[in-house]
Design an enzyme around this catalytic site. Structure first.
Site, PDB file in Angstrom:
ATOM      1  N   SER A  13       0.838  -1.202   0.000  1.00  0.00           N
ATOM      2  CA  SER A  13       0.000   0.000   0.000  1.00  0.00           C
ATOM      3  C   SER A  13       0.869   1.247   0.000  1.00  0.00           C
ATOM      4  O   SER A  13       2.035   1.207   0.385  1.00  0.00           O
ATOM      5  CB  SER A  13      -0.894   0.010   1.243  1.00  0.00           C
ATOM      6  OG  SER A  13      -1.755  -1.098   1.230  1.00  0.00           O
ATOM      7  N   CYS A  14       0.268   2.349  -0.415  1.00  0.00           N
ATOM      8  CA  CYS A  14       0.924   3.643  -0.428  1.00  0.00           C
ATOM      9  C   CYS A  14       1.503   3.937   0.950  1.00  0.00           C
ATOM     10  O   CYS A  14       0.842   3.662   1.944  1.00  0.00           O
ATOM     11  CB  CYS A  14      -0.095   4.717  -0.815  1.00  0.00           C
ATOM     12  SG  CYS A  14       0.593   6.358  -0.957  1.00  0.00           S
ATOM     13  N   PRO A  15       2.705   4.403   1.049  1.00  0.00           N
ATOM     14  CA  PRO A  15       3.598   4.899  -0.005  1.00  0.00           C
ATOM     15  C   PRO A  15       4.638   3.883  -0.477  1.00  0.00           C
ATOM     16  O   PRO A  15       5.553   4.233  -1.204  1.00  0.00           O
ATOM     17  CB  PRO A  15       4.289   6.072   0.678  1.00  0.00           C
ATOM     18  CG  PRO A  15       4.479   5.591   2.081  1.00  0.00           C
ATOM     19  CD  PRO A  15       3.213   4.768   2.374  1.00  0.00           C
ATOM     20  N   ASP A  40      -2.279  -1.680  -5.684  1.00  0.00           N
ATOM     21  CA  ASP A  40      -2.890  -0.533  -5.020  1.00  0.00           C
ATOM     22  C   ASP A  40      -3.407   0.435  -6.087  1.00  0.00           C
ATOM     23  O   ASP A  40      -2.630   0.971  -6.873  1.00  0.00           O
ATOM     24  CB  ASP A  40      -1.851   0.152  -4.129  1.00  0.00           C
ATOM     25  CG  ASP A  40      -2.388   1.358  -3.377  1.00  0.00           C
ATOM     26  OD1 ASP A  40      -3.599   1.650  -3.499  1.00  0.00           O
ATOM     27  OD2 ASP A  40      -1.604   2.007  -2.678  1.00  0.00           O
ATOM     28  N   ASP A  46      -0.262   8.091  -8.085  1.00  0.00           N
ATOM     29  CA  ASP A  46       1.043   8.247  -7.440  1.00  0.00           C
ATOM     30  C   ASP A  46       2.199   8.135  -8.429  1.00  0.00           C
ATOM     31  O   ASP A  46       3.157   8.906  -8.359  1.00  0.00           O
ATOM     32  CB  ASP A  46       1.224   7.201  -6.337  1.00  0.00           C
ATOM     33  CG  ASP A  46       0.302   7.432  -5.156  1.00  0.00           C
ATOM     34  OD1 ASP A  46      -0.271   8.532  -5.036  1.00  0.00           O
ATOM     35  OD2 ASP A  46       0.159   6.494  -4.331  1.00  0.00           O
TER      36      ASP A  46
END
Length: 75
Positions: A13-15, A40, A46
């Site tokens: 998942s981000c980041p 994701d 992103d």
């Protein structure tokens, strides 16, 4: 598309996909292409933002079966 290095960020998942992409690109020479796979959905925005901020080129983005594939050329 031809690529020089591949990284699978599936399940991250981000980041983390961005951080791992940054690390993968640091080991590459200018002009080489990184293939990145992520699951994701936030990675779509992103990766474009990361390319814009770093000067790397996002060559293509593909989506299939919930996985996103990005091809990024190092500046």
């Amino acid at each position: 598309m031809n690529f020089d290095k591949e990284f699978d960020a599936s399940g991250l998942s981000c980041p983390l996909p961005i951080l791992k992409t940054k690390k993968a690109l640091s080991d590459m020479a200018s002009g080489q292409v990184l293939k990145l796979v992520a699951t994701d959905s936030g990675a779509v925005k992103d990766m474009q933002a990361f390319a814009d901020q770093t000067g790397n080129t996002l060559l293509a983005t593909e989506e299939a079966n919930g996985a996103y594939t990005f091809y990024m050329k190092k500046k």
